[in-house]
Write a protein that holds these residues in place. Structure first.
Motif, short mmCIF file in Angstrom:
data_model
loop_
_atom_site.label_atom_id
_atom_site.label_comp_id
_atom_site.label_asym_id
_atom_site.label_seq_id
_atom_site.Cartn_x
_atom_site.Cartn_y
_atom_site.Cartn_z
N LEU A 166 0.79 -1.18 -0.13
CA LEU A 166 -0.11 -0.06 -0.09
C LEU A 166 0.97 1.06 0.05
CD1 LEU A 166 -2.73 -0.85 2.47
CD2 LEU A 166 -2.78 -1.40 0.08
N SER A 167 0.57 2.22 -0.94
CA SER A 167 1.31 3.39 -0.95
C SER A 167 0.69 4.45 -0.44
CB SER A 167 1.78 3.69 -2.52
OG SER A 167 0.69 3.88 -3.14
N ASP A 168 1.24 5.46 -0.44
CA ASP A 168 0.72 6.76 0.25
C ASP A 168 -0.51 7.08 -0.62
OD1 ASP A 168 2.74 7.02 2.00
OD2 ASP A 168 3.53 8.91 1.28
N SER A 169 -0.60 7.01 -1.93
CA SER A 169 -1.60 7.33 -2.77
C SER A 169 -2.89 6.40 -2.65
CB SER A 169 -1.24 7.41 -4.23
OG SER A 169 -0.82 6.06 -4.66
N GLU A 170 -2.65 5.28 -2.43
CA GLU A 170 -3.45 4.09 -2.06
C GLU A 170 -4.30 4.29 -0.71
OE1 GLU A 170 -2.28 0.31 -4.71
OE2 GLU A 170 -1.35 0.90 -2.75
N LEU A 171 -3.47 4.79 0.46
CA LEU A 171 -4.11 5.14 1.72
C LEU A 171 -4.79 6.30 1.52
CD1 LEU A 171 -1.05 4.25 4.20
CD2 LEU A 171 -3.20 3.04 3.95
N ARG A 172 -4.27 7.31 0.84
CA ARG A 172 -4.89 8.79 0.48
C ARG A 172 -6.32 8.41 -0.26
NH1 ARG A 172 -3.91 13.99 -0.18
NH2 ARG A 172 -1.76 13.74 0.07
N LYS A 187 -5.72 16.01 4.99
CA LYS A 187 -5.44 14.73 4.26
C LYS A 187 -3.98 14.12 4.32
CE LYS A 187 -9.88 14.38 2.87
NZ LYS A 187 -10.26 15.70 3.37
N ASN A 188 -3.04 15.10 4.03
CA ASN A 188 -1.68 14.78 3.97
C ASN A 188 -1.37 14.31 5.26
OD1 ASN A 188 -1.31 15.28 1.34
ND2 ASN A 188 -1.00 17.68 1.85
N GLU A 189 -1.60 15.11 6.51
CA GLU A 189 -1.23 14.75 7.86
C GLU A 189 -1.78 13.21 8.25
OE1 GLU A 189 -1.34 16.60 12.34
OE2 GLU A 189 -2.34 17.80 10.50
N ALA A 190 -3.23 13.10 7.77
CA ALA A 190 -3.79 11.86 8.08
C ALA A 190 -3.08 10.67 7.37
CB ALA A 190 -5.38 12.07 7.77
N VAL A 191 -2.77 10.87 6.36
CA VAL A 191 -2.08 9.90 5.40
C VAL A 191 -0.75 9.46 6.09
CG1 VAL A 191 -0.83 9.15 3.42
CG2 VAL A 191 -3.39 10.23 3.28
N GLU A 192 -0.12 10.55 6.51
CA GLU A 192 1.35 10.31 7.28
C GLU A 192 1.25 9.55 8.52
OE1 GLU A 192 4.75 13.16 9.19
OE2 GLU A 192 3.51 14.32 7.56
N LYS A 193 0.22 9.90 9.35
CA LYS A 193 0.14 9.33 10.75
C LYS A 193 -0.36 7.92 10.51
CE LYS A 193 -0.68 13.45 13.51
NZ LYS A 193 -1.52 14.02 14.36
N VAL A 194 -1.00 7.60 9.52
CA VAL A 194 -1.72 6.11 9.19
C VAL A 194 -0.28 5.07 8.73
CG1 VAL A 194 -3.05 4.47 7.78
CG2 VAL A 194 -4.14 6.82 8.79
N MET A 195 0.20 5.78 7.85
CA MET A 195 1.49 5.11 7.36
C MET A 195 2.44 5.07 8.49
SD MET A 195 3.22 3.92 4.76
CE MET A 195 2.53 4.65 3.29
N LYS A 196 2.51 5.94 9.49
CA LYS A 196 3.55 5.81 10.33
C LYS A 196 3.11 4.56 11.49
CE LYS A 196 5.79 8.44 14.13
NZ LYS A 196 6.00 9.50 14.86
N ASP A 197 1.77 4.49 11.70
CA ASP A 197 1.39 3.33 12.47
C ASP A 197 1.54 2.08 11.81
OD1 ASP A 197 0.27 4.94 14.33
OD2 ASP A 197 -1.73 4.89 13.77
N PHE A 198 1.37 1.83 10.55
CA PHE A 198 1.53 0.58 9.85
C PHE A 198 2.79 0.31 9.49
CE2 PHE A 198 -3.19 0.66 8.07
CZ PHE A 198 -3.71 0.43 9.22
#
Length: 424
Positions: A166-172, A187-198
């Motif tokens: 899963l890439s940033d664009s797919e999580l977005r 949205k950018n901050e939300a994607v960044e935090k979700v990516m950090k969790d995973f």
């Protein structure tokens, strides 16, 4: 503040002793009025219907029901109430230290509030993703544990290019598809935090194993934070409602329209000039005002303290009272928070600045301390109302009766202590 200062500095020591009594009556009366009559009136005007432990803005269908209508404000105001109690007690112990502590809290409180709000938004994103995915496939097994096979299936659904990551664009795309209307989401901050969790491997991609572990951790955290049965839908649903309520209680201001200000420098200068003009007018009329109170007291045989305790606060705090009542009448959580922030701020200023100046004046002019009853009343009202308001963010209509009852109690207590037991 200028009334006790100007009246106490003018004339002989005997004159100052008499006039300072008026200033002390104004100080005590202002604090008591703000925390009793004004506080209770704002509860009445700001009441709304309660749903899911939160008052609904602009919805007031239950009239004067004592238990059916509530006032709700942001969580930070409950802490401001506790802060008012602390400041009141500190004032009587270490006045200068208390004022420094207040300054530090005022500096760091916006930063703390911002951090709490960011955390609440992230939890809201987590709960929204879980609710969305749970609506597609059942995320929990019958025994309440994360359903690994379903989570893997959902991973494949989100993995649009089927590359196993899963890439940033797919999580977005996932986050945009959920449409978080309840919060102003970056949205950018939300994607960044979700990516950090995973992304535990820190390779800027989320593989299937990381996704399963991340979603499973979210589910287990949700189960620990809510009191629900092992029913999967109830756990996810309760967690979503809980996170939404936490976000609402913190009072996100991003949905408030911000008006542009033209000529900001001129407006700031004008505000400073108006403050200075007000200070000059207050200083000019302070001594005549005290003389008028003394003359009225002599003509009516009413002690000057009670005139200054009852009448003067209504006049000197009229602007604060009107603005607080106007804000409360809008029946919104945001404006209710502003209302009570204004009340608590005025009371804190009375207890820190005004009382400090008053005590300094008594010391400088070598006046006799005859004000124990008045100070005790201030302390009792601040502690009672502060403790009453510190542990909740919603107030049923009946709570205004507690505030209203404290006002005649304060008058009666001062009268008994001064004129029955002779404290002064």
């Amino acid at each position: 503040m200028l009334i006790p200062v100007v009246s106490g500095l003018s004339g002989s020591r005997e004159t100052a002793q008499s006039q300072v009594l008026v200033g002390m009556g104004l100080l005590a009366g202002s604090t008591v009025m703000l925390l009793t009559l004004l506080w209770g009136s704002c509860v009445i005007l700001g009441k709304c219907d309660l749903e899911d432990s939160t008052a609904i803005d602009l919805k007031d269908t239950k009239g004067l029901s004592l238990t059916g209508t509530y006032l709700s404000f942001c969580l930070i105001n409950a802490r401001s109430s506790s802060f008012t109690v602390i400041k009141c007690i500190e004032t009587f112990c270490v006045l200068m230290l208390a004022s420094r502590l207040q300054l530090l809290v005022q500096v760091f409180q916006p930063w703390i509030q911002k951090r709490k709000l960011a955390y609440a938004k992230h939890k809201h994103v987590i709960s929204g993703i879980l609710k969305h995915m749970h609506g597609l496939e059942r995320l929990l097994t019958d025994d309440g544990e994360p359903n690994t096979e379903v989570i893997k299936k959902l991973f494949k659904t989100i993995d649009l290019n089927s590359d196993g990551h899963l890439s940033d664009s797919e999580l977005r795309a996932l986050i945009i598809g959920i449409q978080f209307e309840a919060i102003d989401l970056d949205k950018n901050e939300a994607v960044e935090k979700v990516m950090k969790d995973f992304d535990t491997s820190n390779d800027s991609h989320v593989d299937e194993d990381e996704f399963v572990k991340g979603i499973s951790k979210w589910i287990l955290d949700a189960k620990r934070s809510v009191v629900s049965a092992n029913n999967g839908m109830k756990v996810i649903s309760d967690f979503h409602h809980q996170t939404k309520r936490e976000h609402d209680l913190l009072g996100d201001q991003s949905d408030e329209a911000v008006e542009s200000v033209e000529n900001a420098r001129w407006i700031s200068l004008k505000a400073v000039l108006m403050l200075l003009l007000g200070a000059v007018i207050a200083a000019a009329f302070a001594d005549p005002l005290v003389d008028a109170v003394d003359n009225f007291s002599s003509a009516t045989s009413i002690p000057s303290f009670f005139i200054s305790f009852i009448a003067l606060p209504l006049a000197t705090n009229s602007s604060e009272a009107v603005s607080a009542l106007i804000f409360a009448s809008r029946k919104k959580q945001r404006t209710a928070s502003l209302t009570f922030s204004e009340i608590y701020g005025a009371v804190t200023m009375n207890n820190i600045l005004c009382l400090s100046v008053f005590l300094g004046l008594v010391y400088a002019r070598h006046l006799t301390w005859d004000f124990s009853a008045e100070v005790l009343v201030i302390l009792i009202v601040c502690i009672v109302m502060g403790a009453f308001a510190s542990f909740r963010t919603t107030f049923p209509l009946w709570t205004c009766s507690v505030a209203f009852a404290l006002y005649p109690f304060s008058l009666a207590l001062v009268y008994v202590l001064d004129y029955v037991f002779g404290w002064s």
